[in-house]
Write a protein that holds these residues in place. Structure first.
Motif, PDB file in Angstrom:
ATOM      1  N   UNK A  94       0.834  -1.205   0.000  1.00 18.25           N
ATOM      2  CA  UNK A  94       0.000   0.000   0.000  1.00 18.25           C
ATOM      3  C   UNK A  94       0.866   1.252   0.000  1.00 18.25           C
ATOM      4  N   UNK A  95       0.515   2.204  -0.853  1.00 21.25           N
ATOM      5  CA  UNK A  95       1.257   3.464  -0.921  1.00 21.25           C
ATOM      6  C   UNK A  95       0.850   4.364   0.234  1.00 21.25           C
ATOM      7  N   UNK A  96       1.833   4.871   0.946  1.00 17.51           N
ATOM      8  CA  UNK A  96       1.578   5.733   2.089  1.00 17.51           C
ATOM      9  C   UNK A  96       2.421   6.990   1.994  1.00 17.51           C
ATOM     10  N   UNK A  97       1.989   8.034   2.661  1.00 16.62           N
ATOM     11  CA  UNK A  97       2.732   9.289   2.661  1.00 16.62           C
ATOM     12  C   UNK A  97       4.043   9.119   3.414  1.00 16.62           C
ATOM     13  N   UNK A  98       5.074   9.754   2.899  1.00 18.50           N
ATOM     14  CA  UNK A  98       6.402   9.790   3.529  1.00 18.50           C
ATOM     15  C   UNK A  98       7.085   8.425   3.614  1.00 18.50           C
ATOM     16  N   UNK A  99       6.603   7.433   2.858  1.00 13.67           N
ATOM     17  CA  UNK A  99       7.259   6.139   2.884  1.00 13.67           C
ATOM     18  C   UNK A  99       8.486   6.147   1.958  1.00 13.67           C
ATOM     19  N   UNK A 100       9.439   5.267   2.253  1.00 15.46           N
ATOM     20  CA  UNK A 100      10.620   5.130   1.416  1.00 15.46           C
ATOM     21  C   UNK A 100      10.304   4.170   0.277  1.00 15.46           C
ATOM     22  N   UNK A 101      10.444   4.642  -0.963  1.00 16.32           N
ATOM     23  CA  UNK A 101      10.146   3.823  -2.130  1.00 16.32           C
ATOM     24  C   UNK A 101      11.444   3.224  -2.665  1.00 16.32           C
ATOM     25  N   UNK A 102      11.429   1.929  -2.980  1.00 11.39           N
ATOM     26  CA  UNK A 102      12.645   1.243  -3.433  1.00 11.39           C
ATOM     27  C   UNK A 102      13.233   1.896  -4.672  1.00 11.39           C
ATOM     28  N   UNK A 103      12.384   2.167  -5.669  1.00  9.66           N
ATOM     29  CA  UNK A 103      12.833   2.777  -6.916  1.00  9.66           C
ATOM     30  C   UNK A 103      11.911   3.949  -7.233  1.00  9.66           C
ATOM     31  N   UNK A 104      12.350   5.137  -6.849  1.00 15.73           N
ATOM     32  CA  UNK A 104      11.483   6.313  -6.962  1.00 15.73           C
ATOM     33  C   UNK A 104      11.600   6.951  -8.346  1.00 15.73           C
ATOM     34  N   UNK A 105      11.121   6.213  -9.348  1.00 15.30           N
ATOM     35  CA  UNK A 105      11.074   6.703 -10.726  1.00 15.30           C
ATOM     36  C   UNK A 105       9.644   6.557 -11.233  1.00 15.30           C
TER      37      UNK A 105
END
Length: 263
Positions: free
Chosen positions: A142-153
């Motif tokens: 689930x996408x959450x605010x301020x979470x660290x994304x593995x590949x932020x593209x």
């Protein structure tokens, strides 16, 4: 009285810092108020006043600087001010996942690794509202605010047609195959990337060449050595750190040619 003033000043400082951090946050590949679209923490496209990034030229910040929505665009890294677009160092890396299960290619696109060192085969897509997470065996969380994304593209920056295009050329060489068999062969071959030997067989000459699918970071390349028409050696290599493979010169260079994503 002096103590109350001290508390007031500290409170205002916290509010100002919070607003400053929020203002520097943005989405990847979206035109910002400074007329650029950051595609990762250090690279960006220009917008020229339009709402759409112009992708004919990719620009990069110097080492130690982040891409932001500030007027200067590239600002020195700071723990108190995150970049506009997040980290891309683990994009396409099977090693980011436990047991080399899969690799995140963007926020919502992934490929399976099945224990290999690089991903291959068909691209998978996370459902709406979920992002690829290499730390989870569920792949998409689930996408959450301020979470660290593995590949932020942004997903739209991933070329999901390269692998199928490359293998289709190889699978269509047998013109005697009937249409039903050819269709089945073509479908099955799209699930695997080409090996160095297969890539060299397509080239038919000695030299250094890009991998298939093409590495968007320009790090990987293949070395082919033929004696007469016989393939003697085919291997895959990585360019040294902070360098990029350029097919025109068949070499690794330390100046980004402009089309490579910089992690």
């Amino acid at each position: 009285m002096a103590q109350r003033m001290e508390y007031l000043v500290k409170g205002l400082a916290v509010v100002f810092l919070t607003l400053f951090v929020v203002q520097t946050m943005s989405d990847c590949n979206v035109c910002q108020s400074n007329k650029v679209a950051c595609i990762n923490s250090t690279s960006f496209y220009l917008c020229f006043g339009d709402a759409t990034p112009h992708r004919d030229q990719l620009y990069h910040c110097l080492d130690g600087f982040d891409c932001t929505n500030l007027t200067a665009i590239c600002v020195q890294k700071s723990s108190q001010r995150p970049p506009s677009c997040g980290d891309t160092s683990q994009c396409g890396q099977c090693s980011a996942s436990s047991n080399y299960l899969f690799a995140c290619q963007s926020r919502g696109i992934f490929q399976m690794c099945y224990g290999a060192t690089r991903p291959a085969g068909k691209f998978g897509y996370c459902p709406s509202g979920k992002v690829c997470d290499a730390s989870s065996t569920a792949i998409c969380v689930d996408e959450e605010k301020s979470q660290t994304v593995t590949c932020d593209i942004s997903d739209e920056l991933v070329d999901t047609t390269t692998a199928s295009t490359a293998v289709t050329t190889e699978s269509s060489t047998d013109s005697t195959t009937d249409s039903s068999t050819e269709s089945t062969t073509e479908e099955s071959t799209t699930v695997a990337a080409l090996t160095p030997a297969q890539m060299c067989s397509q080239r038919k000459v000695s030299g250094l060449f890009p991998t298939i699918p093409t590495d968007p970071y320009c790090q990987r390349y293949i070395s082919c050595y033929f004696k007469n028409t016989t393939l003697i050696r085919s291997e895959e290599f990585n360019c040294p750190e902070k360098s990029f493979f350029v097919s025109q010169t068949q070499s690794c260079v330390y100046v980004n040619p402009g089309y490579c994503i910089q992690s």
